[in-house]
Design a protein around this motif. Structure first.
Motif, PDB file in Angstrom:
ATOM      1  N   PRO A  91       7.652   4.808  -4.107  1.00  0.00           N
ATOM      2  CA  PRO A  91       8.101   2.550  -3.882  1.00  0.00           C
ATOM      3  C   PRO A  91       9.251   2.437  -4.004  1.00  0.00           C
ATOM      4  O   PRO A  91       9.872   3.165  -5.391  1.00  0.00           O
ATOM      5  N   SER A 121       8.742   1.494   1.018  1.00  0.00           N
ATOM      6  CA  SER A 121       8.572   3.385   1.558  1.00  0.00           C
ATOM      7  C   SER A 121       9.298   3.275   2.692  1.00  0.00           C
ATOM      8  O   SER A 121       9.100   2.571   3.671  1.00  0.00           O
ATOM      9  N   THR A 133       5.871  -1.811   4.271  1.00  0.00           N
ATOM     10  CA  THR A 133       5.370  -2.529   2.718  1.00  0.00           C
ATOM     11  C   THR A 133       4.318  -3.448   3.621  1.00  0.00           C
ATOM     12  O   THR A 133       4.025  -4.325   3.969  1.00  0.00           O
TER      13      THR A 133
END
Length: 205
Positions: A91, A121, A133
């Protein structure tokens, strides 16, 4: 005066043309010319490319080239993000700040935090690099709103997300967005240096 001259030169070169960045070195050079690392007190040695695009009512997004001048009307957002050249899919954390409020000549309110969010991501096999996200933003998207001044530098930065960011309470939805020290925050939550970034010049018109 050197900063003011740099911004004038950037505005003259940028015009209103938009295209995707293709060179990390060119992005870094644009940041250095605009004195963004100095204004942020934050090292900028990008290793990847961050593409920011703004959806438009006509269906054709405005894709940001680093340093381009963007009409405020085109920045309602929230923007969409894509990354190219990273070694992981995330992330990531994205931050966006205004470095020139209330004016570039006297930026006493800056940096102003216009967005801060994590959990981004790139895991869409059908469209590699597109960032998504499901994590609620710490600071929701706040459209650029310069008023009657020279263009402001609005800077987007991409960081690798740290465990400390997930648990941090230094910045919440209630924390003032004005005079926010991004460099200090990045150090406090172990974000390190940004791995990618871009910026745009926006004025009231």
């Amino acid at each position: 005066m050197r900063f003011q001259s740099s911004i004038v030169a950037l505005v003259a070169l940028a015009g209103f043309s938009f295209a995707q960045d293709v060179s990390v070195a060119d992005v870094k050079a644009a940041f250095d010319t605009a004195r963004i690392p100095t204004s942020l007190n934050l090292a900028f040695e990008p290793t990847a490319l961050l593409t920011v695009s703004f959806p438009q009512p006509n269906g054709t997004p405005v894709v940001l080239t680093t340093g381009a001048r963007i009409p405020r009307a085109s920045t309602a957002g929230p923007p969409q993000y894509k990354v190219n050249g990273t070694t992981t899919s995330g992330p990531f954390v994205i931050a966006m700040v205004d470095l020139d409020a209330p004016t570039p000549q006297s930026p006493t309110w800056s940096p102003i935090r216009h967005y801060l969010g994590g959990g981004w991501s790139a895991n869409n096999a059908a469209d590699p690099g597109v960032l998504t996200t499901t994590t609620a933003a710490v600071t929701a998207w706040f459209q650029p709103s310069p008023s009657g001044t020279d263009p402001h530098r609005y800077v987007f930065l991409l960081f690798n997300q740290s465990p400390e960011f997930v648990t941090q309470r230094q910045v919440t939805a209630q924390t003032s967005i004005v005079s926010w020290n991004l460099a200090t925050f990045a150090q406090q939550v172990a974000l390190g240096s940004p791995i990618a970034g871009t910026f745009m010049l926006v004025s009231a018109q």
